[in-house]
Design an enzyme around this catalytic site. Structure first.
Site, PDB file in Angstrom:
ATOM      1  NE  ARG A  67      -2.511   0.866   3.440  1.00 14.27           N
ATOM      2  CZ  ARG A  67      -2.753   0.084   4.490  1.00 14.27           C
ATOM      3  NH1 ARG A  67      -3.631  -0.886   4.414  1.00 14.27           N
ATOM      4  NH2 ARG A  67      -2.113   0.277   5.624  1.00 14.27           N
TER       5      ARG A  67
ATOM      6  CE1 TYR B 175     -13.494  18.930 -11.120  1.00 13.11           C
ATOM      7  CE2 TYR B 175     -13.298  18.040  -8.904  1.00 13.11           C
ATOM      8  CZ  TYR B 175     -13.565  17.867 -10.247  1.00 13.11           C
ATOM      9  OH  TYR B 175     -13.893  16.616 -10.716  1.00 13.11           O
TER      10      TYR B 175
ATOM     11  CG  ASP C   4      -7.195  21.911  -8.084  1.00 11.87           C
ATOM     12  OD1 ASP C   4      -6.386  21.659  -8.994  1.00 11.87           O
ATOM     13  OD2 ASP C   4      -8.293  21.328  -7.966  1.00 11.87           O
TER      14      ASP C   4
ATOM     15  CE  LYS D  26      -9.685  16.564 -15.126  1.00  9.90           C
ATOM     16  NZ  LYS D  26      -9.995  17.490 -14.077  1.00  9.90           N
TER      17      LYS D  26
HETATM   18  C1  LIG Z   1     -10.673  17.193 -12.869  1.00  2.00           C
HETATM   19  C2  LIG Z   1     -10.289  18.069 -11.750  1.00  2.00           C
HETATM   20  C3  LIG Z   1     -10.195  17.568 -10.451  1.00  2.00           C
HETATM   21  C4  LIG Z   1     -10.592  16.160 -10.110  1.00  2.00           C
HETATM   22  O1  LIG Z   1      -9.801  15.184 -10.697  1.00  2.00           O
HETATM   23  P1  LIG Z   1     -10.363  13.698 -10.920  1.00  2.00           P
HETATM   24  O2  LIG Z   1      -9.151  12.900 -11.170  1.00  2.00           O
HETATM   25  O3  LIG Z   1     -11.310  13.779 -12.063  1.00  2.00           O
HETATM   26  O4  LIG Z   1     -11.059  13.284  -9.643  1.00  2.00           O
HETATM   27  C5  LIG Z   1      -9.761  18.425  -9.468  1.00  2.00           C
HETATM   28  N1  LIG Z   1      -9.454  19.710  -9.724  1.00  2.00           N
HETATM   29  C6  LIG Z   1      -9.550  20.230 -10.950  1.00  2.00           C
HETATM   30  C7  LIG Z   1      -9.216  21.656 -11.183  1.00  2.00           C
HETATM   31  C8  LIG Z   1      -9.981  19.428 -11.997  1.00  2.00           C
HETATM   32  O5  LIG Z   1     -10.104  19.966 -13.224  1.00  2.00           O
END
Ligand SMILES: *Cc1c(COP(=O)(O)O)cnc(C)c1O
Length: 393
Positions: free
Chosen positions: A61, A114, A185, A210
């Site tokens: 883990r 987000y 973020d 992303k």
């Molecule tokens: C897509 C996204 C997330 C979440 O990511 P996931 O892997 O889809 O859970 C968080 N913050 C931002 C700015 C995003 O665009």
């Protein structure tokens, strides 16, 4: 040899050493649940080093070589002290909130974050006695909102959907005066165009799903922290939540990281061309893209960022949400779907209830969000043009 170039450092970060005199370029996929030990003395040694905060694995883990190589590369990317891997971007966000906040604590959150973060707030944090307060980073005085129980400032820049650029150094400076950690973020920049930890933030969050993974084939998140003290707090929550990712996914994210700079440079070129073209279209009211000189966030973007991503949003003139949906349906090269950051182009009508959360924009027009991929931009323009003419004349 000392290496100063940003590209070079990212390309070589976490690379395997040639222990036996030869070996592959890439770190192998090391999968396991059980970690075997040569003796109890070795096992005890690992446990003690882990307990002292060292990054050693005594169980699958914790992640073995592949995970560690990815963590090292993420620290290089973001200028961090330690990185933690999570099974999605959203779980990385939740890890930060749960790791740094407890019952009775208060956090200030920029209101254009987000949107699913608000669901974490409603369904989990409120039950834990944690209060989030959303504020307008442009209009509100952050210092005046800080309370004795404020334990976190949480930001996202540029924001989701409309790319509001925040003055991170100023906001982080205010938080620092009150000894409050700042989390950002940083998904929009992929960690390449912005390093929030160098601008005064303490925690950077990536939805590696992303741009880092970059090929629309992995779900993953990461939390990168700037100090041993914060690493200890995040590590405790990471362990308690049992968060881990598969070695194959760690490998894919690491592979994505190696080409992040070249992909992002092309996303930027293509998106800039399309954003400029959209500005000349009679059907388009406003284009949101911080690299455009007339974008309200342009000066801050130019000061703090080294580039812009492939996300471009725009409002449609004289169109309702049905027409916007028909426009997206008429696109052929842009796929209709959530998420972004892969090599391909996507389009989506932004949900009005999510846009209403953003205090910086009070418009009523439908908003289309594009993720401009790595196709030839001229083909994408032809596609957008035919969709405009088919649906909105
Ligand atoms: C897509 C996204 C997330 C979440 O990511 P996931 O892997 O889809 O859970 C968080 N913050 C931002 C700015 C995003 O665009």
């Amino acid at each position: 040899m000392s290496v100063d170039g940003k590209h070079t450092r990212l390309l070589h970060a976490g690379a395997p050493s040639l222990r036996d005199g030869a070996g592959p370029v890439n770190v192998p996929v090391v999968r396991t649940s059980t970690v075997r030990f040569a003796s109890n003395a070795e096992l005890d040694d690992r446990h003690h080093r882990r307990a002292a905060g060292e990054r050693v694995a005594s169980y699958g883990r914790h992640g073995l070589d592949t995970h560690q190589a990815l963590e090292d590369a993420l620290c290089t990317l973001e200028g961090g002290h330690r990185a933690f891997l999570a099974p999605s971007g959203l779980s990385a966000i939740t890890l930060v909130l749960v790791g740094l906040l407890g019952p009775g604590d208060h956090a200030l959150v920029s209101d254009s974050v987000y949107s699913p973060l608000r669901r974490v707030d409603k369904t989990l944090l409120q039950r834990l006695g944690i209060t989030l307060q959303y504020f307008s980073p442009g209009r509100d005085d952050l210092a005046a909102l800080i309370q004795p129980q404020t334990k976190l400032v949480y930001l996202e820049s540029p924001s989701s959907l409309l790319y509001e650029v925040l003055d991170l150094p100023r906001l982080a400076g205010i938080a620092r005066e009150h000894d409050i950690p700042v989390a950002v973020d940083n998904t929009w920049s992929g960690g390449w165009f912005l390093q929030p930890l160098t601008l005064g933030a303490n925690v950077s969050i990536q939805a590696s799903t992303k741009y880092i993974a970059g090929h629309s084939d992995v779900m993953q998140g990461a939390v990168i922290v700037d100090s041993a003290a914060l690493a200890e707090r995040i590590a405790t929550a990471h362990e308690a939540l049992g968060l881990t990712i598969g070695a194959d996914d760690a490998y894919l994210a690491l592979r994505g990281l190696r080409t992040l700079p070249v992909r992002l440079a092309q996303h930027q070129r293509n998106a800039t061309e399309i954003a400029k073209w959209l500005q000349t279209q009679p059907q388009v009211e406003r284009v949101f893209y911080p690299a455009l000189p007339d974008d309200p966030g342009h000066a801050l973007w130019q000061r703090d960022f080294s580039g812009a991503s492939g996300l471009v949003s725009f409002t449609l003139r004289h169109a309702d949400s049905k027409a916007a949906a028909a426009f997206v349906d008429a696109l052929r090269l842009f796929a209709l779907g959530a998420s972004w950051g892969g090599y391909e182009s996507l389009a989506l009508v932004a949900a009005p209830e999510r846009l209403r959360e953003h205090s910086a924009w009070q418009g009523n027009e439908p908003v289309v969000r594009l993720h401009v991929g790595l196709e030839d931009p001229q083909d994408l323009i032809v596609d957008l043009d035919q969709a405009f003419h088919r649906v909105i004349v």
